[in-house]
Design a protein around this motif. Structure first.
Motif, PDB file in Angstrom:
ATOM      1  N   THR A   9       0.850  -1.189   0.000  1.00 55.41           N
ATOM      2  CA  THR A   9       0.000   0.000   0.000  1.00 55.41           C
ATOM      3  C   THR A   9       0.885   1.238   0.000  1.00 55.41           C
ATOM      4  O   THR A   9       2.088   1.157   0.252  1.00 55.41           O
ATOM      5  N   PHE A  75      -9.044 -10.508  -1.073  1.00 53.47           N
ATOM      6  CA  PHE A  75      -9.038 -10.175   0.342  1.00 53.47           C
ATOM      7  C   PHE A  75     -10.436 -10.437   0.901  1.00 53.47           C
ATOM      8  O   PHE A  75     -11.404  -9.790   0.507  1.00 53.47           O
ATOM      9  N   LEU A  88     -13.193  -7.713  -0.459  1.00 55.97           N
ATOM     10  CA  LEU A  88     -12.791  -6.395  -0.933  1.00 55.97           C
ATOM     11  C   LEU A  88     -12.695  -6.447  -2.454  1.00 55.97           C
ATOM     12  O   LEU A  88     -12.095  -7.360  -3.015  1.00 55.97           O
ATOM     13  N   PRO A  90     -11.833  -6.521  -6.161  1.00 54.35           N
ATOM     14  CA  PRO A  90     -10.577  -6.548  -6.918  1.00 54.35           C
ATOM     15  C   PRO A  90     -10.663  -5.779  -8.234  1.00 54.35           C
ATOM     16  O   PRO A  90      -9.645  -5.532  -8.877  1.00 54.35           O
ATOM     17  N   PRO A 119     -10.315   2.829  -4.782  1.00 51.42           N
ATOM     18  CA  PRO A 119      -9.359   1.762  -4.493  1.00 51.42           C
ATOM     19  C   PRO A 119      -9.890   0.380  -4.842  1.00 51.42           C
ATOM     20  O   PRO A 119     -11.074   0.109  -4.712  1.00 51.42           O
ATOM     21  N   PHE A 121      -8.443  -3.974  -4.547  1.00 49.90           N
ATOM     22  CA  PHE A 121      -7.603  -4.743  -3.638  1.00 49.90           C
ATOM     23  C   PHE A 121      -7.289  -6.120  -4.212  1.00 49.90           C
ATOM     24  O   PHE A 121      -8.204  -6.863  -4.585  1.00 49.90           O
ATOM     25  N   ARG A 122      -6.006  -6.433  -4.289  1.00 50.72           N
ATOM     26  CA  ARG A 122      -5.576  -7.760  -4.720  1.00 50.72           C
ATOM     27  C   ARG A 122      -4.353  -8.164  -3.912  1.00 50.72           C
ATOM     28  O   ARG A 122      -3.385  -7.409  -3.813  1.00 50.72           O
ATOM     29  N   ALA A 123      -4.372  -9.373  -3.376  1.00 56.79           N
ATOM     30  CA  ALA A 123      -3.269  -9.854  -2.544  1.00 56.79           C
ATOM     31  C   ALA A 123      -2.184 -10.467  -3.413  1.00 56.79           C
ATOM     32  O   ALA A 123      -1.867 -11.649  -3.312  1.00 56.79           O
ATOM     33  N   GLN A 126       3.992  -7.702  -4.266  1.00 55.35           N
ATOM     34  CA  GLN A 126       4.238  -6.292  -4.529  1.00 55.35           C
ATOM     35  C   GLN A 126       5.433  -6.111  -5.460  1.00 55.35           C
ATOM     36  O   GLN A 126       6.458  -6.770  -5.318  1.00 55.35           O
ATOM     37  N   ARG A 132      -1.121  -3.889  -3.522  1.00 52.82           N
ATOM     38  CA  ARG A 132      -2.244  -4.660  -2.983  1.00 52.82           C
ATOM     39  C   ARG A 132      -3.479  -3.780  -2.821  1.00 52.82           C
ATOM     40  O   ARG A 132      -4.588  -4.262  -2.925  1.00 52.82           O
ATOM     41  N   GLN A 133      -3.275  -2.527  -2.519  1.00 54.83           N
ATOM     42  CA  GLN A 133      -4.350  -1.542  -2.655  1.00 54.83           C
ATOM     43  C   GLN A 133      -3.909  -0.558  -3.732  1.00 54.83           C
ATOM     44  O   GLN A 133      -2.932   0.149  -3.574  1.00 54.83           O
ATOM     45  N   HIS A 135      -5.505   1.977  -7.265  1.00 53.23           N
ATOM     46  CA  HIS A 135      -6.643   2.818  -7.600  1.00 53.23           C
ATOM     47  C   HIS A 135      -6.904   2.767  -9.098  1.00 53.23           C
ATOM     48  O   HIS A 135      -5.964   2.719  -9.898  1.00 53.23           O
TER      49      HIS A 135
END
Length: 431
Positions: A9, A75, A88, A90, A119, A121-123, A126, A132-133, A135
């Protein structure tokens, strides 16, 4: 131990922060979204916002249960009882189509153009430009199968990029045909890969049964070597008459409008609800994975989400952080910082409240700030300059008694005395 932000993030920082870059600048993010808003709303797009989390089943249906996003990168917010859980988001498309169906937006004039940002979210692991967060700006059109809608969507994506001043981008354009075309292609792929089953990665072995087109997107080096060795024919070779005509019409519009593109046979969309036009927007400045975003037609998605009828749709999204990295690679600086038009400082403690009142009344006409303690003139000028102020107003006992302000333009050095009663007119003339 100090508490740090979660891995993957970023904090979006205020102007004048040390080590500020475009992708972590709150001002740059806001500037980019505002540019996109202007382009899209001029074309008739309306703003829509959906929750940051959705039913897990919506995401699994809308993104695809066999995709890496669903299998590895989602997530989970929480589960309870027999409930399937919340995820959350994606990506934005499934939620927008869900909102369209749930809120009766079909009653609005079609085609309905919608846009959003926010935003996602994808795990995932990085790396530069992959968070992972992150936009996105998202544009969707619902209610039309016309090739003109496809071409306009692509042109608007390019239009946003041009509005930002980005030059080194290229559209990669493809088509995945109608469902019958895809089925012929999937049959071809299964016949091609089945004798090579043991050479495929574990993920691609699973895809061979579920969704063989996704093998073409495999991240495995071994899979990619096999693809090159087998000389896999592209999806474009399997387009039927109607799909081929649709694809040619999209190209004709883009050519007429001066939107440059490259035909890329490798562009595929593995999920069954995708149809016809698919494209990506690339820029080499963001690294090896050069895609800034992409889009495609998804006429079967509404039925996948429970609609009794087909609701044709097409849309695209781009990553804000990745677009800002591309702008930085082209040498773009941060947007000019707009400091306060007026900075008011009292020369003695007794007049600090009067300085505050002066600044607060000035805010009806312009951005104005004030010093919270008495300051000598030199210190007031330095502080105003650090804040990017245009004019400094000094207030001492003489100024308060006489009802005047001593003004100085930080940028030009001009000095003047102004009646306090004339401040509103002065600000309106200089705003």
């Amino acid at each position: 131990m100090a508490i740090n932000r979660p891995k993957g993030t970023e904090d979006h920082l205020p102007a004048l922060s040390p080590k500020l870059t475009l992708d972590v600048s709150a001002q740059a993010h806001g500037w980019l979204v505002e540019k996109a808003r202007r382009v899209l709303e001029r074309a008739g797009a309306q703003r829509i916002d959906t929750p940051l989390f959705e039913e897990a089943d919506l995401v699994k249906r809308g993104v695809g249960g066999s995709t890496d996003i669903v299998r590895k990168e989602m997530f989970t917010v929480y589960y309870f009882g027999d409930h399937g859980g919340y995820i959350l988001r994606p990506e934005g498309t499934a939620a927008i189509v869900r909102a369209y169906l749930q809120n009766g937006l079909k009653q609005l004039p079609a085609p309905l153009k919608l846009w959003t940002h926010g935003p996602m979210f994808r795990a995932e692991r990085q790396q530069r430009g992959r968070l992972r967060q992150f936009h996105q700006v998202d544009y969707e059109v619902l209610g039309s199968t016309d090739a003109l809608v496809d071409a306009e969507a692509i042109a608007l994506m390019v239009g946003v990029v041009r509005e930002l001043g980005l030059t080194g981008v290229r559209v990669k354009l493809g088509s995945i045909g109608d469902p019958e075309d895809r089925e012929r292609y999937n049959t071809y792929l299964r016949e091609l890969f089945t004798p090579q089953l043991e050479r495929l990665s574990d993920d691609s072995k699973d895809r061979l049964t579920r969704n063989p087109m996704r093998i073409l997107d495999s991240k495995s080096a071994g899979d990619q070597e096999l693809l090159a060795e087998l000389g896999v024919r592209p999806m474009l070779d399997f387009l039927g008459e109607e799909a081929g005509a649709h694809f040619r019409t999209v190209q004709a519009y883009l050519t007429e409008w001066g939107v440059e593109y490259d035909i890329d046979p490798s562009i595929v969309r593995g999920l069954d609800y995708y149809r016809l036009t698919a494209w990506e927007l690339h820029h080499e400045g963001v690294g090896a994975k050069s895609a800034l975003g992409g889009g495609g037609r998804y006429d079967g998605l509404a039925q996948e989400l429970g609609s009794k009828e087909t609701i044709p749709g097409i849309g695209w999204a781009f990553g804000v952080e990745r677009l800002l990295l591309a702008l930085e690679a082209e040498g773009m600086a941060l947007p000019e910082i707009a400091g306060p038009l007026l900075y008011v400082a009292a020369l003695d403690e007794v007049n600090v409240p009067h300085a505050a009142r002066t600044a607060m009344s000035a805010r009806a006409h312009a951005r104005a700030e004030f010093a919270y303690r008495a300051m000598k003139p030199a210190a007031a000028f330095r502080d105003a300059e650090r804040r990017g102020a245009h004019w400094v107003a000094l207030l001492g006992t003489d100024e308060v008694t006489q009802g005047t302000l001593s003004l100085k333009n930080i940028r030009t050095g001009e000095q003047r005395s102004l009646a306090a009663a004339d401040l509103a007119t002065f600000l309106q003339e200089h705003v």
